[in-house]
Motif scaffolding. Structure first.
Motif, mmCIF file in Angstrom:
data_model
loop_
_atom_site.group_PDB
_atom_site.id
_atom_site.type_symbol
_atom_site.label_atom_id
_atom_site.label_comp_id
_atom_site.label_asym_id
_atom_site.label_seq_id
_atom_site.Cartn_x
_atom_site.Cartn_y
_atom_site.Cartn_z
ATOM 1 N N ASP A 189 0.748 -1.041 0.058
ATOM 2 C CA ASP A 189 0.167 -0.156 -0.081
ATOM 3 C C ASP A 189 0.942 1.491 -0.054
ATOM 4 O OD1 ASP A 189 -2.365 -1.354 0.045
ATOM 5 O OD2 ASP A 189 -2.781 -1.216 2.172
ATOM 6 N N ARG A 229 -5.901 -1.989 -6.083
ATOM 7 C CA ARG A 229 -5.301 -2.304 -4.780
ATOM 8 C C ARG A 229 -6.597 -2.420 -3.895
ATOM 9 N NH1 ARG A 229 -5.162 -0.041 -0.268
ATOM 10 N NH2 ARG A 229 -6.812 1.612 -0.915
ATOM 11 N N TYR A 246 -2.347 -6.457 -6.203
ATOM 12 C CA TYR A 246 -1.109 -5.681 -5.958
ATOM 13 C C TYR A 246 -0.275 -5.875 -7.775
ATOM 14 C CZ TYR A 246 -2.368 -4.353 -1.328
ATOM 15 O OH TYR A 246 -3.084 -4.226 -0.408
#
Length: 204
Positions: A153, A182, A187
């Motif tokens: 993140d 996300r 990812y």
């Protein structure tokens, strides 16, 4: 305190080589790689600050030493890229945090570094960041752990901020797509979106 070009510098490197050889296990050796890279960066900054007296050759030598240590870190990351163990994943996280610090230091030293040297150092740090991300993504896809998700993140947010600052509104669609991926935990695809955007933007 010896710097590249000093008569005692080879002794300093020899001591580090012995320290590395005596490390008890792979984890200890990997962490030494990070420590040595930090030392090379400090040397490069110090040499660059005094480059008006020492000349650009010393700066290049110091930069080459730093790049050599970073390449060694990349090799450590590569060994765990396909199926990282817990220790390799933690090493990647540690490297990721260090590389961010390295990048900040290089950016603040940029005025003292020759343009070619600055470009070389920035490129190798960017390559290392990408390797770190790939190791952590692979670990997250296997374990789905919160620590890896947090690291990803943070890394993705930093990349999107950088892309947004550089390309403005033209990056808004790519950023929105990456953010949506996300949130779904995808990812690898999220990072690929902004990489594809930057690649296409640079071709135009």
């Amino acid at each position: 305190q010896a710097l590249p070009g000093d008569s005692l510098y080879p002794v300093k490197l020899g001591i580090e080589k012995a320290q590395f050889a005596l490390a008890v296990d792979a984890d200890a050796r990997a962490q030494l790689r990070v420590e040595f890279a930090s030392r090379r960066l400090e040397e490069m900054v110090e040499v660059a600050a005094g480059s008006r007296n020492t000349g650009s050759g010393s700066v290049q030598l110091a930069a080459d030493r730093f790049k050599t240590e970073v390449v060694s870190i990349q090799e450590e990351l590569f060994t765990g890229a396909s199926a990282p163990s817990d220790s390799q994943t933690e090493f990647a996280r540690s490297v990721g945090r260090k590389v961010e610090a390295y990048s900040s230091t290089v950016a603040s030293t940029g005025d003292d570094l020759p343009e070619e040297v600055l470009g070389e150092v920035e490129d190798i740090l960017e390559e290392t960041k990408e390797q770190v991300v790939q190791v952590i993504i692979t670990a997250h896809e296997s374990e789905q752990d919160e620590d890896s998700a947090h690291e990803l993140d943070v890394a993705l947010a930093a990349e999107m901020e950088s892309v947004g600052a550089q390309y403005g509104d033209t990056a808004s669609e790519a950023i929105a797509t990456a953010e949506a991926l996300r949130k779904e935990g995808l990812y690898r695809r999220a990072f690929q979106v902004w990489k594809d955007f930057v690649f296409e933007a640079e071709l135009k």
